[in-house]
Design an enzyme around this catalytic site. Structure first.
Site: not given
Length: 245
Positions: A141, A154
């Site tokens: 990401s 995350y």
């Protein structure tokens, strides 16, 4: 005259969002596709139907990506149905957002299980079983480089994914298998949009120079390149984010 065997792709998390669009894109490129899903059978079957109605070949197989036996069975199913595996797109993942000070450690453990352990489990089978000329495509990401508040846990899991990707590319020397990661920026999926108000979404859409959110189709195009013609791209993280820095 002999014909080349059908190329086969497994797409984890293939029932929704980026995974779903990747399934359809690879099928359009001629891949037979195994749509992996964790729980939503109806959406996985809908993905299969979309592929088959367009003239492609696909099956849906349930597997928890962090369960080594289930993932081995997923690869078994692909080999039984289509004769082998050439490409693995590991798009399954989960996201939990929280400031570090307020972090729910049980949620952290669940996210680690899916995002980190799941990557090891899927990549381990892929490294053992992919045919020559294949590709492993993990998902990171772009939040990893943006250091956005609330994303520490995350982003930490995606840092692990990038580390695994870069090392595995080197471990597969001599196998003619590429290993890369795609790192989307803000992309209009249910996972991204959930819990965000319109102001937040508009602000994030304005970040890239292209001044919009990415779409699942944008990301699927990058995956299709790495799965097909992009044979000289290896051991890389492709930040598909519209130019956010």
């Amino acid at each position: 005259m002999s014909t080349a065997p059908t190329r086969v792709a497994i797409v984890t998390g293939g029932s929704r969002g980026i995974g779903r669009r990747t399934v359809e894109r690879l099928a359009a490129d001629g891949f037979a596709v195994v749509v992996n899903y964790a729980g939503n059978r109806a959406e996985a079957e809908a993905a299969v139907t979309a592929v088959t109605e367009a003239g492609g070949r696909a099956i849906a197989v349930r597997a928890d990506v962090a369960d080594e036996d289930a993932v081995a069975a997923l690869f078994d199913a692909a080999e039984e149905a289509f004769g082998g595996v050439d490409v693995v797109v590991h798009a399954a993942g989960t996201m939990y957002l929280s400031p570090v000070a307020d972090l729910d450690l049980d949620a952290l453990d669940r996210m680690h299980r899916t995002n980190i352990r799941g990557t090891f489990v899927v990549d381990r089978q892929a490294a053992r079983r992919l045919r020559g000329g294949g590709a492993i495509i993990n998902f990171s990401s772009s939040v990893l480089g943006l250091a956005m508040p609330g994303y520490a846990a995350y982003a930490a899991t995606k840092g692990a994914v990038e580390a695994v990707t870069l090392v595995l590319a080197r471990e597969l020397r001599g196998r003619d298998i590429t290993v890369n990661a795609v790192a989307p920026g803000p992309t209009a999926t249910a996972l991204f949009l959930d819990g965000k108000d319109e102001e937040t979404i508009a602000r994030m859409a304005a970040q890239p120079p292209l001044e919009r959110l990415g779409t699942p189709e944008d990301i699927a195009e990058v995956v299709a390149f790495l799965a097909g013609p992009g044979r000289w791209v290896n051991g890389q993280v492709v930040r598909a984010n519209g130019g956010i820095v």
